[in-house]
Design an enzyme around this catalytic site. Structure first.
Site, PDB file in Angstrom:
ATOM      1  N   SER A 152       0.850  -1.201   0.000  1.00 50.44           N
ATOM      2  CA  SER A 152       0.000   0.000   0.000  1.00 50.44           C
ATOM      3  C   SER A 152       0.884   1.249   0.000  1.00 50.44           C
ATOM      4  O   SER A 152       1.873   1.314  -0.743  1.00 50.44           O
ATOM      5  CB  SER A 152      -1.013  -0.031   1.144  1.00 50.44           C
ATOM      6  OG  SER A 152      -0.415   0.045   2.398  1.00 50.44           O
ATOM      7  N   LYS A 170      -5.423   2.703  -1.562  1.00 56.26           N
ATOM      8  CA  LYS A 170      -4.469   2.111  -0.604  1.00 56.26           C
ATOM      9  C   LYS A 170      -5.095   1.988   0.783  1.00 56.26           C
ATOM     10  O   LYS A 170      -4.800   1.042   1.522  1.00 56.26           O
ATOM     11  CB  LYS A 170      -3.192   2.943  -0.554  1.00 56.26           C
ATOM     12  CG  LYS A 170      -2.416   3.040  -1.875  1.00 56.26           C
ATOM     13  CD  LYS A 170      -1.940   1.698  -2.373  1.00 56.26           C
ATOM     14  CE  LYS A 170      -0.915   1.833  -3.503  1.00 56.26           C
ATOM     15  NZ  LYS A 170      -0.478   0.536  -4.031  1.00 56.26           N
TER      16      LYS A 170
HETATM   17  C1  HXC Z   1      -5.089  12.966 -14.916  1.00 51.49           C
HETATM   18  C2  HXC Z   1      -4.972  10.928 -15.997  1.00 51.49           C
HETATM   19  C3  HXC Z   1      -3.542  10.985 -15.977  1.00 51.49           C
HETATM   20  C4  HXC Z   1      -2.935  12.140 -15.391  1.00 51.49           C
HETATM   21  C5  HXC Z   1      -4.181   9.131 -16.944  1.00 51.49           C
HETATM   22  N1  HXC Z   1      -5.299   9.771 -16.598  1.00 51.49           N
HETATM   23  N2  HXC Z   1      -3.094   9.833 -16.575  1.00 51.49           N
HETATM   24  N3  HXC Z   1      -5.711  11.903 -15.467  1.00 51.49           N
HETATM   25  N4  HXC Z   1      -3.743  13.087 -14.861  1.00 51.49           N
HETATM   26  N5  HXC Z   1      -1.622  12.285 -15.352  1.00 51.49           N
HETATM   27  C6  HXC Z   1      -6.662   9.362 -16.886  1.00 51.49           C
HETATM   28  C7  HXC Z   1      -6.909   9.165 -18.367  1.00 51.49           C
HETATM   29  O1  HXC Z   1      -7.107  10.392 -19.028  1.00 51.49           O
HETATM   30  C8  HXC Z   1      -8.182   8.309 -18.350  1.00 51.49           C
HETATM   31  O2  HXC Z   1      -9.326   9.061 -18.058  1.00 51.49           O
HETATM   32  C9  HXC Z   1      -7.952   7.435 -17.134  1.00 51.49           C
HETATM   33  O3  HXC Z   1      -6.975   8.081 -16.317  1.00 51.49           O
HETATM   34  C10 HXC Z   1      -7.434   6.045 -17.502  1.00 51.49           C
HETATM   35  O4  HXC Z   1      -6.248   6.222 -18.252  1.00 51.49           O
HETATM   36  P1  HXC Z   1      -5.734   5.090 -19.252  1.00 51.49           P
HETATM   37  O5  HXC Z   1      -4.410   5.520 -19.769  1.00 51.49           O
HETATM   38  O6  HXC Z   1      -6.804   4.760 -20.246  1.00 51.49           O
HETATM   39  O7  HXC Z   1      -5.657   3.822 -18.288  1.00 51.49           O
HETATM   40  P2  HXC Z   1      -4.670   2.608 -18.299  1.00 51.49           P
HETATM   41  O8  HXC Z   1      -4.123   2.341 -19.660  1.00 51.49           O
HETATM   42  O9  HXC Z   1      -5.342   1.492 -17.612  1.00 51.49           O
HETATM   43  O10 HXC Z   1      -3.440   3.130 -17.431  1.00 51.49           O
HETATM   44  C11 HXC Z   1      -3.540   3.278 -16.054  1.00 51.49           C
HETATM   45  C12 HXC Z   1      -2.634   4.414 -15.531  1.00 51.49           C
HETATM   46  C13 HXC Z   1      -1.231   4.259 -16.073  1.00 51.49           C
HETATM   47  C14 HXC Z   1      -2.681   4.384 -14.009  1.00 51.49           C
HETATM   48  C15 HXC Z   1      -3.231   5.722 -15.999  1.00 51.49           C
HETATM   49  O11 HXC Z   1      -0.433   5.339 -15.665  1.00 51.49           O
HETATM   50  C16 HXC Z   1      -0.588   2.974 -15.665  1.00 51.49           C
HETATM   51  O12 HXC Z   1      -0.939   1.903 -16.168  1.00 51.49           O
HETATM   52  N6  HXC Z   1       0.332   2.974 -14.762  1.00 51.49           N
HETATM   53  C17 HXC Z   1       0.960   1.740 -14.231  1.00 51.49           C
HETATM   54  C18 HXC Z   1       2.235   2.012 -13.611  1.00 51.49           C
HETATM   55  C19 HXC Z   1       2.190   2.997 -12.485  1.00 51.49           C
HETATM   56  O13 HXC Z   1       1.493   4.030 -12.567  1.00 51.49           O
HETATM   57  N7  HXC Z   1       2.956   2.758 -11.469  1.00 51.49           N
HETATM   58  C20 HXC Z   1       3.053   3.722 -10.381  1.00 51.49           C
HETATM   59  C21 HXC Z   1       2.558   3.198  -9.170  1.00 51.49           C
HETATM   60  S1  HXC Z   1       3.123   4.289  -7.925  1.00 51.49           S
HETATM   61  P3  HXC Z   1     -10.326   9.612 -19.217  1.00 51.49           P
HETATM   62  O14 HXC Z   1     -11.423  10.308 -18.481  1.00 51.49           O
HETATM   63  O15 HXC Z   1      -9.536  10.529 -20.084  1.00 51.49           O
HETATM   64  O16 HXC Z   1     -10.821   8.380 -19.965  1.00 51.49           O
HETATM   65  C22 HXC Z   1       2.422   3.862  -6.549  1.00 51.49           C
HETATM   66  C23 HXC Z   1       3.137   4.396  -5.337  1.00 51.49           C
HETATM   67  C24 HXC Z   1       2.284   5.214  -4.466  1.00 51.49           C
HETATM   68  O17 HXC Z   1       1.467   3.179  -6.507  1.00 51.49           O
HETATM   69  C25 HXC Z   1       3.020   5.724  -3.249  1.00 51.49           C
HETATM   70  C26 HXC Z   1       4.220   6.613  -3.499  1.00 51.49           C
HETATM   71  C27 HXC Z   1       4.825   7.309  -2.310  1.00 51.49           C
END
Ligand code: HXC
Length: 276
Positions: A152, A170
């Site tokens: 988380s 989380k």
């Molecule tokens: C606002 C956003 C955005 C951003 C995406 N979206 N990026 N909105 N700001 N920067 C929006 C999109 O416009 C869309 O909405 C919706 O989110 C879904 O986006 P998709 O790209 O279609 O989804 P998907 O392909 O499933 O990708 C999911 C994701 C992507 C989360 C957006 O970044 C991903 O797959 N990430 C995986 C890896 C990752 O992020 N790892 C980090 C974990 S860090 P609309 O309305 O336009 O359809 C972590 C640590 C936390 O968890 C603690 C740290 C201290």
């Protein structure tokens, strides 16, 4: 990725004959968690969406550790995919002893710019993904009297700006850790969480790092993947057989300092992140 070596602290073969299934194991923190478990004798299956990245990581980890890591691609949001990942693991290795729920998605977004779908997407990857994979694997974890680690964060301990989607997910994952500790405990399954702080060289820090004031971390350094690997090995080890329902915060004391994270002005957009 930074070096992961937990063998100076824990004995090398403590997980010999054991099998790990890890979602999100192709990169960052979860890759380090997997690598550590394999160094200590476990075999592992890593599971996430990007097949090529996953297979490359599995090959590299196998070569580096001399152990066996296999990859199965799929989306934790899709029940058919999680069932396939579990089936694959059991067909290849005959059992599942350890489960890491690590797959996550995140980005910085202010409330006004977080679309319905954006919020739902993160909830689905993080929270539903954790539920789905655990549901699919639970019968095997009961059989092996295994253990689960849910990854988380500390975002929801305070009102971390621009992180309501991930924080809500989380927080719910931490709740599941407790519920499952109670419900699965009688079957011999331990369920714990790890809440990492700012960990260097991870996707999470690439995406969120510039918004965090790292000078406010009491331990005066970023965390390393190695820090999370040590906690993982401990929580899965026999040293932790009476520990269940705990969320171990591994953040150098960061969230306890009100100055972390620090934002110049929370009514503004998170600088350079929000593309909407
Ligand atoms: C606002 C956003 C955005 C951003 C995406 N979206 N990026 N909105 N700001 N920067 C929006 C999109 O416009 C869309 O909405 C919706 O989110 C879904 O986006 P998709 O790209 O279609 O989804 P998907 O392909 O499933 O990708 C999911 C994701 C992507 C989360 C957006 O970044 C991903 O797959 N990430 C995986 C890896 C990752 O992020 N790892 C980090 C974990 S860090 P609309 O309305 O336009 O359809 C972590 C640590 C936390 O968890 C603690 C740290 C201290």
């Amino acid at each position: 990725m930074s070096v992961v070596d937990t063998t100076k602290v824990f004995k090398q073969d403590i997980f010999k004959g054991k099998v790990l299934l890890c979602s999100g194991g192709g990169s960052g923190i979860c890759r380090g968690m997997t690598e550590a478990m394999v160094k200590h004798g476990a075999t592992a299956v890593i599971f996430s969406r990007s097949k090529d990245k996953l297979e490359k990581a599995a090959k590299e980890m196998s070569a580096k550790t001399g152990g066996q890591v296999l990859a199965v691609a799929g989306d934790v949001r899709n029940p058919a995919d999680v069932e396939n990942a579990v089936k694959f693991t059991v067909e290849k290795f005959g059992r599942i002893d350890f489960l890491i729920n690590g797959a996550a998605g995140n980005f910085l977004a202010a409330f006004d710019h977080l679309s319905y779908n954006a919020f739902r997407t993160v909830i689905e990857i993080d929270l539903l993904g954790t539920f789905n994979l655990t549901k699919a694997a639970s019968q095997y974890l009961k059989k092996s009297k295994g253990a689960i680690i849910n990854v988380s964060a500390t975002l929801h301990y305070t009102g971390t700006p621009f992180q309501q989607h991930a924080g809500a997910a989380k927080a719910a994952i931490d709740a599941l850790t407790k519920h499952w500790a109670v419900e699965l405990g009688p079957f011999g399954v331990r369920v714990n969480g790890i809440a990492p702080g700012p960990i260097a060289a991870t996707v999470g820090m690439e995406k969120l790092g510039p918004a965090f004031d790292l000078t406010a971390v009491p331990m005066q350094r970023m965390g390393e993947v190695q820090d999370i690997a040590h906690s993982t090995v401990f929580l899965f080890s026999e040293g932790a057989t009476y520990i269940s329902g705990v969320v171990l915060v591994v953040d150098g004391g960061a969230w306890l300092n009100p100055a972390y994270p620090a934002y110049p002005n929370i009514v503004l957009e998170p600088p350079q992140f929000n593309k909407l």
